[in-house]
Design a protein around this motif. Sequence first.
Motif, PDB file in Angstrom:
ATOM      1  N   MET A   1       0.868  -1.181   0.000  1.00  0.00           N
ATOM      2  CA  MET A   1       0.000   0.000   0.000  1.00  0.00           C
ATOM      3  C   MET A   1       0.905   1.231   0.000  1.00  0.00           C
ATOM      4  SD  MET A   1      -2.205   1.314   3.202  1.00  0.00           S
ATOM      5  CE  MET A   1      -3.761   0.512   2.979  1.00  0.00           C
ATOM      6  N   MET A   2       0.797   2.045  -1.034  1.00  0.00           N
ATOM      7  CA  MET A   2       1.639   3.230  -1.094  1.00  0.00           C
ATOM      8  C   MET A   2       1.163   4.225  -0.032  1.00  0.00           C
ATOM      9  SD  MET A   2       3.887   2.706  -3.365  1.00  0.00           S
ATOM     10  CE  MET A   2       3.874   1.057  -2.799  1.00  0.00           C
ATOM     11  N   ALA A   3       2.067   4.608   0.862  1.00  0.00           N
ATOM     12  CA  ALA A   3       1.670   5.487   1.975  1.00  0.00           C
ATOM     13  C   ALA A   3       2.906   6.161   2.575  1.00  0.00           C
ATOM     14  CB  ALA A   3       0.978   4.661   3.063  1.00  0.00           C
ATOM     15  N   PRO A   4       2.830   7.471   2.843  1.00  0.00           N
ATOM     16  CA  PRO A   4       3.990   8.150   3.443  1.00  0.00           C
ATOM     17  C   PRO A   4       4.432   7.522   4.768  1.00  0.00           C
ATOM     18  CG  PRO A   4       2.359   9.768   2.716  1.00  0.00           C
ATOM     19  CD  PRO A   4       1.728   8.406   2.566  1.00  0.00           C
TER      20      PRO A   4
ATOM     21  N   CYS B   1      -2.772   2.094  -4.776  1.00  0.00           N
ATOM     22  CA  CYS B   1      -2.452   3.518  -4.850  1.00  0.00           C
ATOM     23  C   CYS B   1      -3.545   4.316  -4.151  1.00  0.00           C
ATOM     24  CB  CYS B   1      -2.402   3.969  -6.304  1.00  0.00           C
ATOM     25  SG  CYS B   1      -1.261   3.003  -7.299  1.00  0.00           S
ATOM     26  N   GLY B   2      -3.148   5.154  -3.226  1.00  0.00           N
ATOM     27  CA  GLY B   2      -4.130   5.980  -2.525  1.00  0.00           C
ATOM     28  C   GLY B   2      -4.358   7.297  -3.232  1.00  0.00           C
ATOM     29  N   ARG B   3      -5.422   7.946  -2.855  1.00  0.00           N
ATOM     30  CA  ARG B   3      -5.729   9.327  -3.276  1.00  0.00           C
ATOM     31  C   ARG B   3      -6.349  10.018  -2.071  1.00  0.00           C
ATOM     32  NH1 ARG B   3      -4.224  12.122  -8.119  1.00  0.00           N
ATOM     33  NH2 ARG B   3      -2.834  10.524  -8.942  1.00  0.00           N
ATOM     34  N   TYR B   4      -6.697  11.241  -2.182  1.00  0.00           N
ATOM     35  CA  TYR B   4      -7.314  12.022  -1.090  1.00  0.00           C
ATOM     36  C   TYR B   4      -6.401  11.994   0.152  1.00  0.00           C
ATOM     37  CZ  TYR B   4     -10.995  10.629  -4.340  1.00  0.00           C
ATOM     38  OH  TYR B   4     -11.690  10.348  -5.472  1.00  0.00           O
ATOM     39  N   GLU B   5      -6.992  11.775   1.343  1.00  0.00           N
ATOM     40  CA  GLU B   5      -6.158  11.737   2.564  1.00  0.00           C
ATOM     41  C   GLU B   5      -5.614  10.341   2.843  1.00  0.00           C
ATOM     42  OE1 GLU B   5      -5.045  14.297   4.194  1.00  0.00           O
ATOM     43  OE2 GLU B   5      -6.182  15.578   2.839  1.00  0.00           O
ATOM     44  N   GLY B   6      -5.930   9.412   1.981  1.00  0.00           N
ATOM     45  CA  GLY B   6      -5.467   8.037   2.205  1.00  0.00           C
ATOM     46  C   GLY B   6      -6.638   7.105   2.455  1.00  0.00           C
TER      47      GLY B   6
ATOM     48  N   SER C   1       6.642   3.541   1.635  1.00  0.00           N
ATOM     49  CA  SER C   1       6.823   4.956   1.296  1.00  0.00           C
ATOM     50  C   SER C   1       7.997   5.101   0.340  1.00  0.00           C
ATOM     51  CB  SER C   1       7.112   5.745   2.567  1.00  0.00           C
ATOM     52  OG  SER C   1       7.602   7.026   2.237  1.00  0.00           O
ATOM     53  N   ILE C   2       7.880   6.041  -0.619  1.00  0.00           N
ATOM     54  CA  ILE C   2       9.051   6.272  -1.473  1.00  0.00           C
ATOM     55  C   ILE C   2       9.852   7.486  -1.002  1.00  0.00           C
ATOM     56  CG2 ILE C   2       8.107   5.121  -3.510  1.00  0.00           C
ATOM     57  CD1 ILE C   2       7.900   8.089  -4.680  1.00  0.00           C
ATOM     58  N   GLY C   3       9.481   8.091   0.116  1.00  0.00           N
ATOM     59  CA  GLY C   3      10.295   9.195   0.620  1.00  0.00           C
ATOM     60  C   GLY C   3       9.513  10.076   1.566  1.00  0.00           C
ATOM     61  N   ASP C   4      10.244  10.941   2.216  1.00  0.00           N
ATOM     62  CA  ASP C   4       9.629  11.792   3.238  1.00  0.00           C
ATOM     63  C   ASP C   4       9.043  13.062   2.621  1.00  0.00           C
ATOM     64  OD1 ASP C   4      10.420   9.884   4.984  1.00  0.00           O
ATOM     65  OD2 ASP C   4      12.089  11.026   5.847  1.00  0.00           O
ATOM     66  N   TYR C   5       8.027  12.860   1.824  1.00  0.00           N
ATOM     67  CA  TYR C   5       7.296  13.966   1.223  1.00  0.00           C
ATOM     68  C   TYR C   5       5.928  13.418   0.842  1.00  0.00           C
ATOM     69  CZ  TYR C   5       9.668  11.389  -2.441  1.00  0.00           C
ATOM     70  OH  TYR C   5      10.193  10.373  -3.191  1.00  0.00           O
ATOM     71  N   VAL C   6       5.003  14.318   0.537  1.00  0.00           N
ATOM     72  CA  VAL C   6       3.632  13.861   0.247  1.00  0.00           C
ATOM     73  C   VAL C   6       3.268  14.163  -1.206  1.00  0.00           C
ATOM     74  CG1 VAL C   6       1.196  14.086   0.881  1.00  0.00           C
ATOM     75  CG2 VAL C   6       2.951  14.156   2.659  1.00  0.00           C
ATOM     76  N   LEU C   7       2.865  13.112  -1.911  1.00  0.00           N
ATOM     77  CA  LEU C   7       2.427  13.222  -3.307  1.00  0.00           C
ATOM     78  C   LEU C   7       0.908  13.355  -3.339  1.00  0.00           C
ATOM     79  CD1 LEU C   7       4.516  10.141  -4.445  1.00  0.00           C
ATOM     80  CD2 LEU C   7       5.046  12.516  -5.049  1.00  0.00           C
ATOM     81  N   ASN C   8       0.370  13.706  -4.507  1.00  0.00           N
ATOM     82  CA  ASN C   8      -1.094  13.747  -4.662  1.00  0.00           C
ATOM     83  C   ASN C   8      -1.706  12.365  -4.550  1.00  0.00           C
ATOM     84  OD1 ASN C   8      -1.496  16.422  -5.104  1.00  0.00           O
ATOM     85  ND2 ASN C   8      -1.430  16.259  -7.330  1.00  0.00           N
ATOM     86  N   GLY C   9      -0.965  11.385  -5.096  1.00  0.00           N
ATOM     87  CA  GLY C   9      -1.531  10.036  -5.150  1.00  0.00           C
ATOM     88  C   GLY C   9      -0.453   8.982  -5.197  1.00  0.00           C
ATOM     89  N   GLY C  10      -0.854   7.745  -4.993  1.00  0.00           N
ATOM     90  CA  GLY C  10       0.112   6.643  -4.925  1.00  0.00           C
ATOM     91  C   GLY C  10       0.639   6.186  -6.281  1.00  0.00           C
TER      92      GLY C  10
HETATM   93  N1  SAM Z   1      -2.850  12.181   4.364  1.00  0.00           N
HETATM   94  C1  SAM Z   1      -1.719  11.390   3.986  1.00  0.00           C
HETATM   95  C2  SAM Z   1      -0.578  11.616   4.954  1.00  0.00           C
HETATM   96  O1  SAM Z   1      -0.449  12.732   5.462  1.00  0.00           O
HETATM   97  O2  SAM Z   1       0.210  10.680   5.179  1.00  0.00           O
HETATM   98  C3  SAM Z   1      -1.256  11.751   2.579  1.00  0.00           C
HETATM   99  C4  SAM Z   1      -2.215  11.345   1.512  1.00  0.00           C
HETATM  100  S1  SAM Z   1      -1.611  11.655  -0.110  1.00  0.00           S
HETATM  101  C5  SAM Z   1      -2.271  13.238  -0.472  1.00  0.00           C
HETATM  102  C6  SAM Z   1      -2.539  10.586  -1.117  1.00  0.00           C
HETATM  103  C7  SAM Z   1      -1.891   9.267  -1.445  1.00  0.00           C
HETATM  104  O3  SAM Z   1      -0.672   9.479  -2.122  1.00  0.00           O
HETATM  105  C8  SAM Z   1      -1.538   8.392  -0.268  1.00  0.00           C
HETATM  106  O4  SAM Z   1      -2.648   7.663   0.196  1.00  0.00           O
HETATM  107  C9  SAM Z   1      -0.473   7.472  -0.864  1.00  0.00           C
HETATM  108  O5  SAM Z   1      -1.049   6.395  -1.572  1.00  0.00           O
HETATM  109  C10 SAM Z   1       0.210   8.400  -1.860  1.00  0.00           C
HETATM  110  N2  SAM Z   1       1.477   8.948  -1.359  1.00  0.00           N
HETATM  111  C11 SAM Z   1       1.727  10.240  -1.060  1.00  0.00           C
HETATM  112  N3  SAM Z   1       2.989  10.405  -0.657  1.00  0.00           N
HETATM  113  C12 SAM Z   1       3.582   9.186  -0.708  1.00  0.00           C
HETATM  114  C13 SAM Z   1       4.872   8.706  -0.396  1.00  0.00           C
HETATM  115  N4  SAM Z   1       5.835   9.510   0.040  1.00  0.00           N
HETATM  116  N5  SAM Z   1       5.129   7.383  -0.567  1.00  0.00           N
HETATM  117  C14 SAM Z   1       4.167   6.544  -0.996  1.00  0.00           C
HETATM  118  N6  SAM Z   1       2.905   6.956  -1.304  1.00  0.00           N
HETATM  119  C15 SAM Z   1       2.604   8.251  -1.159  1.00  0.00           C
END
Ligand code: SAM
Length: 239
Positions: free
Chosen positions: A86-89, A112-117, A132-141
């Motif tokens: 599960m792609m997740a920060p 792959c997540g979207r929104y807040e997860g 996680s692929i790194g210490d930053y937040v993307l729009n989606g997985g």
């Molecule tokens: N609310 C979440 C948080 O603060 O951890 C961020 C949600 S992000 C806007 C939407 C999706 O992008 C996540 O559910 C995840 O699937 C993916 N994503 C964002 N940053 C990622 C990261 N560094 N590594 C892996 N997936 C990431």
Amino acid sequence: MQFTIVTLFPEFFDSALGCGLMAKASESGLVSFAFKNPREHTTDRHHTVDDRPYGGGPGMVMMADPLAKTLGSIQASSGKPGRILMMAPKGRPFTQAMARELAQEESVTIICGRYEGFDARLEELFSIEPVSIGDYVLNGGETAALSVIEATSRLVPGYMGHEDSGEEESFSAGLLEYPHYTRPDVYEGLAVPDVLKSGDHKRIAEWRREQALKITLHSRPDILQEAPLSSNDLEILKK
Ligand code: SAM
């Protein structure tokens, strides 16, 4: 190797997986891709996959049910979803070592997540590994999944032209890679190091090792702690 990607945006992957070495690898059947959209497992007219978070706060949360049904359908149809990432920060940091691990698998499912997860209960219902692929937040997985897919696929035997291409790359021996040069010999007044033109393979290997050590010390001293180092390496690092 089979990748099953759970995504609201399957089209996101079209060009990235459809060109270069990845296209060749999928044409030859070395890697294959299946896409599952959780919207296909909804029952309402709008194919809703998200809802507001309990407790309030900004954004929307991916509901457990469409995702659970999607994973259920993958299990039912293939019988082998393999490891479910599960792609997740918040996840385990993705590394070359993990790519090597995954390249041994027959199949891997990536959510792959979207929104807040995701609704947290999904992780209680299935054996899922947050990555996680790194210490930053993307729009989606999807972007994160592509990194995992690409780094993993190129380690599947047969993917790269030379089987040893991956052996000397950054992170393979715990170090960053040495610098490369190609023609012309002199560019803008900058010459290629003589040793690389010497034809002396031993000296070239020594020079490359020294450069790799210095670059790693400079850019990523943290990974040097884990790298297997000889007494000669330690001498070089002390200089
Ligand atoms: N609310 C979440 C948080 O603060 O951890 C961020 C949600 S992000 C806007 C939407 C999706 O992008 C996540 O559910 C995840 O699937 C993916 N994503 C964002 N940053 C990622 C990261 N560094 N590594 C892996 N997936 C990431």
